[in-house]
Design an enzyme around this catalytic site. Structure first.
Site, PDB file in Angstrom:
ATOM      1  N   VAL A 115     -76.670  11.118  37.077  1.00 39.70           N
ATOM      2  CA  VAL A 115     -75.939   9.872  36.863  1.00 39.70           C
ATOM      3  C   VAL A 115     -75.784   9.181  38.211  1.00 39.70           C
ATOM      4  CG1 VAL A 115     -73.820   8.805  36.010  1.00 39.70           C
ATOM      5  CG2 VAL A 115     -74.672  10.912  34.951  1.00 39.70           C
ATOM      6  N   CYS A 116     -76.107   7.904  38.271  1.00 39.06           N
ATOM      7  CA  CYS A 116     -75.900   7.104  39.471  1.00 39.06           C
ATOM      8  C   CYS A 116     -76.585   7.750  40.680  1.00 39.06           C
ATOM      9  CB  CYS A 116     -74.397   6.917  39.677  1.00 39.06           C
ATOM     10  SG  CYS A 116     -73.942   5.616  40.841  1.00 39.06           S
ATOM     11  N   SER A 117     -75.872   7.900  41.794  1.00 35.90           N
ATOM     12  CA  SER A 117     -76.468   8.442  43.015  1.00 35.90           C
ATOM     13  C   SER A 117     -76.710   9.941  42.932  1.00 35.90           C
ATOM     14  CB  SER A 117     -75.588   8.125  44.228  1.00 35.90           C
ATOM     15  OG  SER A 117     -74.278   8.630  44.052  1.00 35.90           O
TER      16      SER A 117
END
Length: 325
Positions: A115-117
């Site tokens: 998720v995300c970074s």
């Protein structure tokens, strides 16, 4: 509802300064799916757990803490591993033991996600090499530069490449989790969960509509001056001959070098520059769409609409409604 095989073990990897929603957003999607089944008198389809290299209280970047269990042995049966992102991901990906644990968990997991970074932590294992992936719009260029073997896509809300899933920033983890639930349990269950959480079952448009700017994905500063000139001359002649003349190259040489440096054609770059200018005008002024289209060099509202749909996947009037003055 179809009763799934034994509860699927889903592990959420957390770490100090993790982004809270990267964990709790997807977690709630799976928990809501469990609730649907238990309310129907059936066994929950998922067994959910938050894990960390150092178990106990894990302080998120917002200050709210999560309680995490110790990392299981790498060979423990696992359905899905979800790697969160957040401010602490840069420090966490330097933990070689943890990176190796992720690599080993991937060997036994049915699928691995970020998720995300969290994509940076996943990329550090080498598992993204040769695969399509995404991350938060503000870090896509950084991910591509640091891990050139990864085929980074800056617009999708989430990307599924085989057994590897990656999602864009923060709440995009919810979108990805809904897609995972749909893959496991069907569209009806996923749609019911989305309705319960009051979110889109499938969010319209990509993450480009949320970004601060449509970056021209150059790997160096070769054409920065040209891009600045383009922004100052939106209504002017931005055809290839004019651009090549501006940088002192032949048309053939310019086309070849520009594509090598930016990864896109000059025509697509001009379109991005004009869409970015129009997007800013739509969000910061009350000017009529027709006037904005003319000022940004599109020539007509319809031309601008087609460009918005191609790049942002939403028409100008919808963009203005979502991001009003």
């Amino acid at each position: 509802m179809q009763i799934p095989p034994n509860p699927r073990r889903v592990e959420f990897l957390a770490f100090p300064d993790v982004q809270l929603l990267d964990v709790t957003g997807p977690f709630q999607v799976f928990a809501s799916a469990n609730r649907l089944f238990t309310e129907a008198g059936q066994s929950p389809p998922y067994a959910l757990t938050v894990v960390a290299a150092v178990p106990g209280l894990i302080a998120s970047s917002s200050g709210l803490a999560l309680v995490a269990e110790a990392l299981p042995m790498p060979d423990v049966a696992l359905d899905t591993l979800i790697i969160a992102g957040g401010m602490g991901v840069n420090a966490t990906r330097r933990d070689r033991a943890l990176v190796e644990w992720i690599r080993c968990r991937a060997d036994v997991a049915r699928r691995v996600t970020s998720v995300c970074s969290g994509a940076f932590l996943l990329a550090a294992t080498g598992l993204l090499d040769g695969r399509r992936a995404t991350t938060h719009w503000s870090r896509c260029a950084e991910l591509a530069a640091e891990f050139p073997a990864v085929r980074v896509e800056d617009d999708p809300i989430y990307v599924n490449d085989g057994a590897i899933w990656t999602s864009a920033g923060v709440t995009a983890g919810i979108d990805m989790a809904l897609a995972l639930v749909e893959a496991d349990l069907g569209r009806v269950v996923a749609t019911t969960v989305a309705r319960h959480l009051v979110v889109f079952a499938k969010r319209p448009g990509g993450q480009a509509q949320f970004s601060a700017g449509l970056a021209l994905a150059g790997r160096d500063a070769t054409f920065d001056g040209l891009h600045d000139w383009m922004k100052r001359n939106l209504r002017g002649n931005l055809a290839v001959p004019a651009l090549a003349e501006q940088v002192g190259m032949s048309e053939r040489s310019f086309l070849r070098h520009y594509r090598q440096v930016t990864g896109i054609t000059p025509a697509r770059a001009v379109e991005r520059v004009r869409v970015e200018a129009a997007r800013q005008a739509l969000g910061a002024t009350g000017l009529p769409v027709k006037r904005i289209a003319r000022d940004c060099g599109f020539g007509s509202e319809e031309t601008m609409r087609r460009s918005f749909m191609r790049i942002l996947a939403v028409p100008p009037h919808v963009y203005r409604e979502r991001f009003p003055v």
